[in-house]
Motif scaffolding. Sequence first.
Motif, PDB file in Angstrom:
ATOM      1  N   THR A   1       7.375  -1.192  -3.683  1.00 26.09           N
ATOM      2  CA  THR A   1       6.586   0.009  -3.930  1.00 26.09           C
ATOM      3  C   THR A   1       7.485   1.236  -3.812  1.00 26.09           C
ATOM      4  OG1 THR A   1       4.666  -1.085  -2.955  1.00 26.09           O
ATOM      5  CG2 THR A   1       4.535   1.299  -3.264  1.00 26.09           C
TER       6      THR A   1
ATOM      7  N   ASP B   1       5.716   6.163  -2.450  1.00 25.01           N
ATOM      8  CA  ASP B   1       4.490   6.042  -1.670  1.00 25.01           C
ATOM      9  C   ASP B   1       4.861   6.155  -0.192  1.00 25.01           C
ATOM     10  OD1 ASP B   1       2.121   5.479  -0.441  1.00 25.01           O
ATOM     11  OD2 ASP B   1       1.700   3.665  -1.596  1.00 25.01           O
TER      12      ASP B   1
ATOM     13  N   ASP C   1       4.868  11.411  -3.738  1.00 23.93           N
ATOM     14  CA  ASP C   1       4.709  10.202  -2.934  1.00 23.93           C
ATOM     15  C   ASP C   1       3.529  10.302  -1.981  1.00 23.93           C
ATOM     16  OD1 ASP C   1       5.679  12.044  -1.187  1.00 23.93           O
ATOM     17  OD2 ASP C   1       7.348  10.823  -0.438  1.00 23.93           O
TER      18      ASP C   1
ATOM     19  N   VAL D   1      -2.328   7.807  -3.783  1.00 27.89           N
ATOM     20  CA  VAL D   1      -1.015   8.419  -3.930  1.00 27.89           C
ATOM     21  C   VAL D   1      -0.740   8.657  -5.405  1.00 27.89           C
ATOM     22  CG1 VAL D   1       1.451   8.108  -3.552  1.00 27.89           C
ATOM     23  CG2 VAL D   1      -0.185   7.382  -1.797  1.00 27.89           C
TER      24      VAL D   1
ATOM     25  N   ASP E   1      -3.302  -1.580  -5.182  1.00 32.23           N
ATOM     26  CA  ASP E   1      -3.195  -0.744  -6.376  1.00 32.23           C
ATOM     27  C   ASP E   1      -3.814  -1.393  -7.608  1.00 32.23           C
ATOM     28  OD1 ASP E   1      -2.295   1.834  -7.088  1.00 32.23           O
ATOM     29  OD2 ASP E   1      -0.635   0.977  -8.228  1.00 32.23           O
TER      30      ASP E   1
ATOM     31  N   ARG F   1       2.673   6.688  -7.143  1.00 27.86           N
ATOM     32  CA  ARG F   1       3.025   5.333  -6.731  1.00 27.86           C
ATOM     33  C   ARG F   1       3.410   4.455  -7.918  1.00 27.86           C
ATOM     34  NH1 ARG F   1      -1.873   2.998  -4.611  1.00 27.86           N
ATOM     35  NH2 ARG F   1      -1.436   4.043  -2.637  1.00 27.86           N
TER      36      ARG F   1
END
Length: 725
Positions: free
Chosen positions: A442, A445, A393, A403, A498, A406
């Motif tokens: 999410t 993360d 994470d 990350v 992302d 994620r």
Amino acid sequence: MTRLTRRLATLLSFCLALATAPAMAQPTDDAGDGPALLVADDLFVEGEDRLVATGNVEALQGGYRLIATRITYDGSADQLVIEGPIRVLDEAGNLVTADRAEMDQALENGILTGARMVLDQQLQLASVEARRVEGRYTQLSRVVATSCQVCGPNGVPLWQIRAARVVHDQQAQQLYFDNATFHIGRVPVFYFPRIRLPDPTLARARGLLIPTFRSTTLLGLGVKVPYFIPIGDHQDVTLIPYLSPKTRTMEFRYRRAFRYGDLTLTGGLSRDTLQPEALRGYLFAEGRFDLPDDFKLEFDLASVSDESYLNDYGISSKDRLASSVAVTRVKRDVFMQASIVNYQTLRDSESNDTQPRIMLDYYVERRFFPAAIGGELRLSAETHGHLRRSKLDVDGPDDDDEVDGRDVARLNAELSWRDRWTVGPGLRMGVTGHLWADRFITEQDATSDRDVASLTPGAAVELRWPLQRRGFDGGRTLLEPVVQLGWVGGERKANPNDESTRVDFDEANLLSLSRFPAPDRRERGTTLAAGLRWMHQAPAGWTAALTFGQVWRTEEDSEFSLSSGLSRETVSDLLIAGRFSAPFGLTISARGLLDKDARFNKAEALASWSNSRLDLNASYLLLVRDNDEDRASGQSEWTFDSTYQVSRHWAASTEARYDLADRRLDRLGLGLQYRNECIEVGFAARRNYASASNLEPSTDFDLTVALKGFSTGGSAKEYRRTCAF
């Protein structure tokens, strides 16, 4: 005489249909329909059972034409004797010649002396004698076969096959050679006790295809010998063994046509000295199918055993493989698509554990035209999710600062309304209103909130003023200034960026309220976009276009990368795009982002020139150094590829890619092809240099030789020469 005349006319109808049968792919069902027309200098009866036609005898029936010196029908012996020189020609151009022919009543058995067959105007078979057996087989004795043009009585074809006997199976469309010797010029090269080849009229024949000789620095000198296996009329398999001192490879291709779609599988398995401990290979699958109720299924799957296999075997230059399955439905007012995508990176600098591997999407959009308020109302919804293999994470020990583990899921909905009017002196005004509802979840993360939701309004007003001028010579010019004032409310939430890490600013999104490619980021605040479009069409046939555009914002957005052209405070880079095309085959298009220092942060250009002899393509790409896009150094490269028809029979090709940033060649290739009516020879050489996606440099040489005239070599009738005596 009436009985004999009718009998001869009937026999001639069959004769014209069957005499050309050895040169036909399939006899037509109606070949013997209709009366035959017999023309001769003299036609008389000898006795009661013998009818003779002499002197410039010509028989016509349907699309067939028979020319002979004398035709005799003996009713008592049920025998037809045709004396030559004999020529039988059908509407497709197939030709049979002979000095003399004796056939039985059914025209299924007989002897042709000094016979010569020309199949599909390509393959020539000359023999001392030919026998027609059972109406299906033609047996030729002491045969010379070639598709090369031979000029003069002492001419020698480039290649020829000499055989003691050749049997042509008309129904199977196959040629069987016994005690055959392959000659190049007058020199015998290979001997075959027995060999089977498809005649040129057969489209799909089981057997060997054109071999390819390949030499590479990685795998040594080897040969590929494809073997084609038809499975009915709707599917086939091609097996391609590849043998060299350093590899044992079996490649394959499977194709199948269904009533509502098609499927293609390609792949290969290898044992080689590059990775002796592993079984290497790849598999690609493509399919397109029509489903009930206007749904369409498409899939494109790709998998490979290791990062360097495709490069080592010259299969593909891709550095990422995408496997996708999608179901789509498109109607006038409804669009729906559901898809799943899996990515496999082949780059040495990337890991499949930290890259998004599996992506799920469902998108639906509907249009309505409410009479009460006018305009167009759109309602859309999208669900998306992508997963990584890694369970971290936080950012791990890799080259990026993202990350590693994620995972993201989101639900997005949009309600929008739009309409246009013409106002004032030709002004076009458009108004749009938007309402976005977003929710993001999410996982894995530690740097962001797990559950984020937002409701975002937006609106825009657009003005266009298209100005058109028509010249006295017929030329037309369009000048269109456009300006848009847009506003997006709300505040950006703490969900991670992302999906919108790569932004392209171009003509397509100049007037968009958000230029991010995905809804995990939206532009906020007030924006002003302005552009100018110019187009001209000349009477001579050439056209040109030029577009300028720029965006101003009330607030700076730090989520835009340096090379996006939108990161410079509140004013974007200047977008410049243009294209030009001329009727002599020249096409040029270019696009770039010019910053305040008059330097391009991003630029690309494409050019092509095509005519009857030349096909030239070139491209240029420029990307500046951008840490936000994981680009530690700038990229700049030229690529070229061309094909030039040197003469009617010779063609040359080139390809090159030059890295301007590193000042080195990345790829270089040369090719040469010779083709005439009976042979095609191709030679290609390519050098691939080491790069981030090409782990090992390699040099490849390929040589292919195809004999024309058989169905495996393809047709080359357009290259047939004319003899000059």
